[in-house]
Design a protein around this motif. Structure first.
Motif, PDB file in Angstrom:
ATOM      1  N   VAL A  75      57.672  51.676  33.844  1.00 31.47           N
ATOM      2  CA  VAL A  75      56.359  51.907  34.714  1.00 31.47           C
ATOM      3  C   VAL A  75      55.916  50.886  33.632  1.00 31.47           C
ATOM      4  N   CYS A  76      55.363  51.575  32.441  1.00 30.67           N
ATOM      5  CA  CYS A  76      55.137  51.066  31.290  1.00 30.67           C
ATOM      6  C   CYS A  76      56.338  50.187  29.931  1.00 30.67           C
ATOM      7  N   ILE A  77      56.451  49.123  29.924  1.00 33.26           N
ATOM      8  CA  ILE A  77      57.319  48.201  29.149  1.00 33.26           C
ATOM      9  C   ILE A  77      57.124  49.137  28.141  1.00 33.26           C
ATOM     10  N   CYS A  78      55.924  48.494  27.038  1.00 36.61           N
ATOM     11  CA  CYS A  78      55.425  48.673  26.188  1.00 36.61           C
ATOM     12  C   CYS A  78      56.003  49.857  25.460  1.00 36.61           C
ATOM     13  N   ASP A 134      45.630  58.794  27.679  1.00 32.32           N
ATOM     14  CA  ASP A 134      45.815  58.917  26.134  1.00 32.32           C
ATOM     15  C   ASP A 134      47.486  59.947  26.318  1.00 32.32           C
ATOM     16  N   VAL A 135      47.930  60.218  27.137  1.00 29.40           N
ATOM     17  CA  VAL A 135      48.711  61.162  27.008  1.00 29.40           C
ATOM     18  C   VAL A 135      50.210  60.741  26.984  1.00 29.40           C
ATOM     19  N   THR A 136      50.298  59.862  28.202  1.00 30.50           N
ATOM     20  CA  THR A 136      51.416  59.292  28.083  1.00 30.50           C
ATOM     21  C   THR A 136      51.973  58.014  27.588  1.00 30.50           C
ATOM     22  N   ARG A 137      50.721  56.939  27.296  1.00 31.52           N
ATOM     23  CA  ARG A 137      50.298  56.318  26.375  1.00 31.52           C
ATOM     24  C   ARG A 137      50.687  54.410  27.426  1.00 31.52           C
ATOM     25  N   ALA A 138      50.543  55.280  28.671  1.00 33.71           N
ATOM     26  CA  ALA A 138      51.299  53.729  30.286  1.00 33.71           C
ATOM     27  C   ALA A 138      49.558  53.119  30.188  1.00 33.71           C
ATOM     28  N   SER A 158      47.864  50.822  27.565  1.00 32.43           N
ATOM     29  CA  SER A 158      47.634  51.373  26.693  1.00 32.43           C
ATOM     30  C   SER A 158      47.308  50.419  26.238  1.00 32.43           C
ATOM     31  N   CYS A 159      48.680  50.066  26.055  1.00 34.68           N
ATOM     32  CA  CYS A 159      48.498  48.508  25.318  1.00 34.68           C
ATOM     33  C   CYS A 159      48.307  46.915  25.481  1.00 34.68           C
ATOM     34  N   CYS A 160      49.795  45.971  26.562  1.00 34.13           N
ATOM     35  CA  CYS A 160      49.214  45.161  26.904  1.00 34.13           C
ATOM     36  C   CYS A 160      48.648  45.200  28.332  1.00 34.13           C
ATOM     37  N   GLY A 161      48.409  45.997  29.378  1.00 33.00           N
ATOM     38  CA  GLY A 161      47.211  46.403  30.434  1.00 33.00           C
ATOM     39  C   GLY A 161      48.199  45.751  31.615  1.00 33.00           C
ATOM     40  N   CYS A 162      50.138  45.142  31.257  1.00 32.02           N
ATOM     41  CA  CYS A 162      50.351  44.072  32.334  1.00 32.02           C
ATOM     42  C   CYS A 162      50.713  45.720  33.682  1.00 32.02           C
ATOM     43  N   CYS A 163      51.186  47.134  33.396  1.00 30.58           N
ATOM     44  CA  CYS A 163      51.659  47.961  34.043  1.00 30.58           C
ATOM     45  C   CYS A 163      50.040  48.641  34.890  1.00 30.58           C
ATOM     46  N   GLN A 164      49.150  48.052  34.637  1.00 30.25           N
ATOM     47  CA  GLN A 164      47.359  49.506  34.614  1.00 30.25           C
ATOM     48  C   GLN A 164      47.552  49.436  36.475  1.00 30.25           C
ATOM     49  N   CYS A 198      50.251  49.326  38.320  1.00 29.97           N
ATOM     50  CA  CYS A 198      51.741  49.576  38.725  1.00 29.97           C
ATOM     51  C   CYS A 198      51.095  51.183  38.462  1.00 29.97           C
ATOM     52  N   ALA A 199      50.681  51.644  37.114  1.00 27.23           N
ATOM     53  CA  ALA A 199      50.651  52.700  36.710  1.00 27.23           C
ATOM     54  C   ALA A 199      49.759  53.946  37.115  1.00 27.23           C
TER      55      ALA A 199
END
Length: 64
Positions: free
Chosen positions: A3-6, A31-35, A37-43, A45-46
């Motif tokens: 889901v989160c490539i970053c 916070d826990v998985t870091r999904a 939390s970086c570029c936000g493209c997967c927000q 889907c996550a």
């Protein structure tokens, strides 16, 4: 599926955080998985995977 490539977070990681980790808040999941939390493209889907996992868990606990 990743889901989160970053941060290399899969749908399985998110579901496990809900079921085994007891996470019921999307911000805590981030916070826990870091999904998401970086570029936000997967927000989106996550969030969808998270919401679905929470909904399934709620249905399972209601029938038990």
């Amino acid at each position: 599926m990743i889901v989160c490539i970053c941060n290399r977070v899969s749908d399985r990681d998110i579901r496990q955080a809900v079921v085994a980790g007891g996470i019921r808040n999307f911000e805590v999941l981030k916070d826990v998985t870091r999904a998401a939390s970086c570029c936000g493209c997967c927000q989106d889907c996550a969030r969808e995977v998270f919401d679905e996992a929470c909904q399934r868990l709620a249905q399972q606990t209601q029938t038990c």
